[in-house]
Design a protein around this motif. Structure first.
Motif, PDB file in Angstrom:
ATOM      1  N   ILE A 204       0.831  -1.130  -0.209  1.00  0.00           N
ATOM      2  CA  ILE A 204       0.284   0.125  -0.363  1.00  0.00           C
ATOM      3  C   ILE A 204       1.084   1.316   0.292  1.00  0.00           C
ATOM      4  N   VAL A 205       2.322   0.760   0.622  1.00  0.00           N
ATOM      5  CA  VAL A 205       2.582   1.990   0.486  1.00  0.00           C
ATOM      6  C   VAL A 205       3.352   3.047  -0.897  1.00  0.00           C
ATOM      7  N   THR A 206       3.455   2.089  -1.704  1.00  0.00           N
ATOM      8  CA  THR A 206       3.882   2.215  -3.433  1.00  0.00           C
ATOM      9  C   THR A 206       2.299   2.956  -3.235  1.00  0.00           C
ATOM     10  N   LYS A 207       0.995   2.920  -3.290  1.00  0.00           N
ATOM     11  CA  LYS A 207       0.256   2.981  -3.745  1.00  0.00           C
ATOM     12  C   LYS A 207      -0.256   4.889  -2.813  1.00  0.00           C
ATOM     13  N   GLN A 208      -0.081   5.005  -1.652  1.00  0.00           N
ATOM     14  CA  GLN A 208       0.646   6.155  -0.787  1.00  0.00           C
ATOM     15  C   GLN A 208       0.923   7.190  -1.348  1.00  0.00           C
ATOM     16  N   TRP A 209       2.443   6.617  -2.388  1.00  0.00           N
ATOM     17  CA  TRP A 209       3.183   7.625  -3.212  1.00  0.00           C
ATOM     18  C   TRP A 209       2.884   7.655  -4.042  1.00  0.00           C
ATOM     19  N   LEU A 210       2.067   7.315  -4.437  1.00  0.00           N
ATOM     20  CA  LEU A 210       1.542   7.722  -6.056  1.00  0.00           C
ATOM     21  C   LEU A 210       0.216   9.029  -6.063  1.00  0.00           C
ATOM     22  N   LYS A 211      -0.566   8.418  -4.351  1.00  0.00           N
ATOM     23  CA  LYS A 211      -1.957   8.999  -4.547  1.00  0.00           C
ATOM     24  C   LYS A 211      -1.098  11.460  -4.151  1.00  0.00           C
ATOM     25  N   LEU A 212       0.687  10.663  -3.796  1.00  0.00           N
ATOM     26  CA  LEU A 212       1.035  11.871  -3.138  1.00  0.00           C
ATOM     27  C   LEU A 212       0.929  12.749  -4.219  1.00  0.00           C
ATOM     28  N   ALA A 213       1.593  11.758  -5.169  1.00  0.00           N
ATOM     29  CA  ALA A 213       2.945  12.798  -6.399  1.00  0.00           C
ATOM     30  C   ALA A 213       1.484  13.843  -6.788  1.00  0.00           C
ATOM     31  N   ILE A 214       0.331  13.022  -6.798  1.00  0.00           N
ATOM     32  CA  ILE A 214      -0.849  13.396  -8.286  1.00  0.00           C
ATOM     33  C   ILE A 214      -1.194  14.982  -6.291  1.00  0.00           C
ATOM     34  N   ASN A 215      -1.382  14.377  -5.248  1.00  0.00           N
ATOM     35  CA  ASN A 215      -2.024  15.173  -4.783  1.00  0.00           C
ATOM     36  C   ASN A 215      -0.985  16.805  -4.718  1.00  0.00           C
ATOM     37  N   CYS A 216       0.808  16.201  -4.601  1.00  0.00           N
ATOM     38  CA  CYS A 216       1.319  17.206  -4.756  1.00  0.00           C
ATOM     39  C   CYS A 216       1.461  18.280  -5.955  1.00  0.00           C
ATOM     40  N   VAL A 217       0.587  17.747  -7.265  1.00  0.00           N
ATOM     41  CA  VAL A 217       0.906  18.383  -8.300  1.00  0.00           C
ATOM     42  C   VAL A 217      -0.891  19.218  -8.687  1.00  0.00           C
ATOM     43  N   ILE A 218      -1.396  18.474  -8.460  1.00  0.00           N
ATOM     44  CA  ILE A 218      -2.991  19.046  -8.015  1.00  0.00           C
ATOM     45  C   ILE A 218      -3.521  20.377  -7.218  1.00  0.00           C
ATOM     46  N   LEU A 245       7.673  16.306 -10.400  1.00  0.00           N
ATOM     47  CA  LEU A 245       7.440  14.703 -10.395  1.00  0.00           C
ATOM     48  C   LEU A 245       9.043  14.922 -10.341  1.00  0.00           C
ATOM     49  N   THR A 246       9.592  15.405 -10.583  1.00  0.00           N
ATOM     50  CA  THR A 246      11.307  15.110 -10.783  1.00  0.00           C
ATOM     51  C   THR A 246      11.433  14.901  -9.236  1.00  0.00           C
ATOM     52  N   GLU A 247      11.347  15.971  -8.595  1.00  0.00           N
ATOM     53  CA  GLU A 247      11.794  16.081  -7.638  1.00  0.00           C
ATOM     54  C   GLU A 247      11.663  14.897  -6.657  1.00  0.00           C
ATOM     55  N   ILE A 248       9.598  14.290  -6.719  1.00  0.00           N
ATOM     56  CA  ILE A 248       9.157  13.217  -5.810  1.00  0.00           C
ATOM     57  C   ILE A 248       9.819  12.094  -6.576  1.00  0.00           C
ATOM     58  N   ILE A 249      10.193  11.565  -7.022  1.00  0.00           N
ATOM     59  CA  ILE A 249      10.360  11.010  -7.988  1.00  0.00           C
ATOM     60  C   ILE A 249      12.295  10.571  -7.051  1.00  0.00           C
ATOM     61  N   ALA A 250      12.831  11.522  -7.161  1.00  0.00           N
ATOM     62  CA  ALA A 250      14.472  11.550  -6.382  1.00  0.00           C
ATOM     63  C   ALA A 250      14.037  11.528  -4.781  1.00  0.00           C
ATOM     64  N   VAL A 251      13.651  11.353  -4.521  1.00  0.00           N
ATOM     65  CA  VAL A 251      12.806  11.722  -2.939  1.00  0.00           C
ATOM     66  C   VAL A 251      12.122  10.217  -3.013  1.00  0.00           C
ATOM     67  N   SER A 252      11.827  10.212  -3.212  1.00  0.00           N
ATOM     68  CA  SER A 252      10.691   8.190  -3.142  1.00  0.00           C
ATOM     69  C   SER A 252      12.107   7.302  -3.882  1.00  0.00           C
ATOM     70  N   GLN A 253      12.999   7.557  -4.977  1.00  0.00           N
ATOM     71  CA  GLN A 253      13.931   6.600  -4.628  1.00  0.00           C
ATOM     72  C   GLN A 253      15.006   6.032  -3.213  1.00  0.00           C
ATOM     73  N   ALA A 254      14.878   7.433  -2.119  1.00  0.00           N
ATOM     74  CA  ALA A 254      15.400   7.323  -1.176  1.00  0.00           C
ATOM     75  C   ALA A 254      15.432   6.962  -0.422  1.00  0.00           C
ATOM     76  N   GLU A 255      13.717   6.660  -0.885  1.00  0.00           N
ATOM     77  CA  GLU A 255      12.739   6.086   0.410  1.00  0.00           C
ATOM     78  C   GLU A 255      12.434   4.577   0.195  1.00  0.00           C
ATOM     79  N   SER A 256      13.322   4.247  -1.113  1.00  0.00           N
ATOM     80  CA  SER A 256      13.509   2.744  -1.858  1.00  0.00           C
ATOM     81  C   SER A 256      11.754   2.601  -2.549  1.00  0.00           C
ATOM     82  N   ILE A 257      10.948   3.510  -3.025  1.00  0.00           N
ATOM     83  CA  ILE A 257      10.348   3.465  -3.852  1.00  0.00           C
ATOM     84  C   ILE A 257      10.513   3.846  -5.196  1.00  0.00           C
ATOM     85  N   ASP A 258      10.003   3.186  -5.791  1.00  0.00           N
ATOM     86  CA  ASP A 258      10.793   3.183  -7.550  1.00  0.00           C
ATOM     87  C   ASP A 258       9.493   3.616  -7.981  1.00  0.00           C
ATOM     88  N   LEU A 259       9.182   5.649  -8.782  1.00  0.00           N
ATOM     89  CA  LEU A 259       8.314   5.508  -9.978  1.00  0.00           C
ATOM     90  C   LEU A 259       8.745   5.903 -10.771  1.00  0.00           C
TER      91      LEU A 259
END
Length: 329
Positions: A204-218, A245-259
């Motif tokens: 579910i954590v990956t799902k959280q990150w996907l929703k977070l990315a959407i919220n960070c934009v919209i 989104l590029t910043e979010i991906i960089a941070v997510s990778q540091a948290e072991s989440i691949d987007l």
């Protein structure tokens, strides 16, 4: 472990809390569940007000309705009885769903933590990330703490009055503690009987990150620009969206989440398109002069960026800009 999940408490009288309360209430007889709502203001109510409480619910209406006489949502508005939670409801609850703003989660749990059964399933339903660290400190280590992400649209237009503005789905998964397969299956079955579609996810954590990315934009862009969601797809926002989104991906990778950037770009576009006429929750909060959840959205990216020594200038800028709007309203 409890074998049945028949006592359910919904915490929060906001749009999402009333949406879930209503649909669980409508299914309560067939599911044989006891349901109550814990509201932040109920201690101010008299005994008569508590006993005679009701809420207004307007069901989802297809925009394509052909009958022009049915255009007014008032034609669909119905009043329903409301059962407020007492201490005994909290202590006997087998499921507690916290439908609150992210910044209210920890404080709400502090008020009731001593009464929660350690076998109760605690479900966090809020935007953003970053509440779990405080929540786990308040509950026993074995307590099942889940998160629920939903794309249903709901709008509270008055106290205890809500409209179901859009059909969606909900994703749920375990964040901490212990959850048996039987509990998982029964929980998903009951939630699906009330407000489908609900799916359980092991990751579910990956799902959280996907929703977070959407919220960070919209959310921040619509709040700052005071625009409906659909206008996010205008080309003049493309560069800003890609930076976020590029910043979010960089941070997510540091948290072991691949987007993937291409996936996030497409998802943001689709969500903005499907909710084109909607007012984002952050924009609604700004317009109403309420506190926003930006600290748990772009602010969460900012804090994680600092922890991992990753620059997040665009997320940081929008985080600060929304906070400044809020402070001047």
């Amino acid at each position: 472990m409890t074998n049945k999940l028949n006592n359910i408490v919904v915490v929060g009288q906001g749009a999402m809390g009333l949406l879930w309360y209503h649909h669980l209430s409508q299914a309560s007889e067939s599911l044989n569940i006891k349901l109550s709502l814990l509201a932040s203001n109920q201690t101010l109510l008299t005994k008569d007000q508590l006993n005679s409480a009701s809420y207004q619910f307007t069901r989802y209406i297809q925009e394509q309705a052909e009958d022009s006489k049915l255009n007014s949502q008032l034609n669909y508005q119905t009043s329903y009885p409301l059962s407020y939670s007492q201490t005994t409801d909290i202590s006997s609850a087998e499921v507690i769903i916290l439908c609150l703003k992210s910044f209210h989660i920890a404080n709400a749990l502090k008020q009731i933590a001593k009464d929660i059964n350690p076998n109760c399933l605690v479900i966090l339903a809020h935007n953003g990330m970053g509440t779990l660290a405080d929540v786990v400190k308040l509950l026993p280590s074995q307590q099942a703490i889940l998160t629920m992400l939903t794309t249903h649209g709901s709008y509270r237009y008055a106290p205890l009055a809500v409209t179901h503005t859009g059909l969606g789905q909900s994703d749920i998964g375990l964040l901490a503690g212990e959850l048996s397969l039987r509990q998982q299956e029964q929980l998903i079955s009951q939630l699906n009987s009330a407000l489908p579609q609900v799916d359980f996810h092991q990751d579910i954590v990956t799902k959280q990150w996907l929703k977070l990315a959407i919220n960070c934009v919209i959310n921040p862009i619509t709040a700052i620009e005071n625009i409906d969601n659909g206008k996010i797809n205008n080309k003049n926002y493309s560069e800003q969206i890609n930076l976020l989104l590029t910043e979010i991906i960089a941070v997510s990778q540091a948290e072991s989440i691949d987007l993937l950037l291409s996936d996030l770009q497409l998802t943001v576009h689709r969500v903005a398109q499907s909710t084109a006429k909607n007012c984002s929750s952050m924009r609604s909060d700004v317009l109403a002069g309420r506190s926003t959840e930006v600290d748990y959205i772009n602010g969460y990216i900012h804090r994680l960026g600092q922890q991992h020594n990753i620059a997040t200038p665009e997320n940081t800028r929008l985080w600060q800009q929304v906070r400044n709007i809020k402070s001047t309203t």
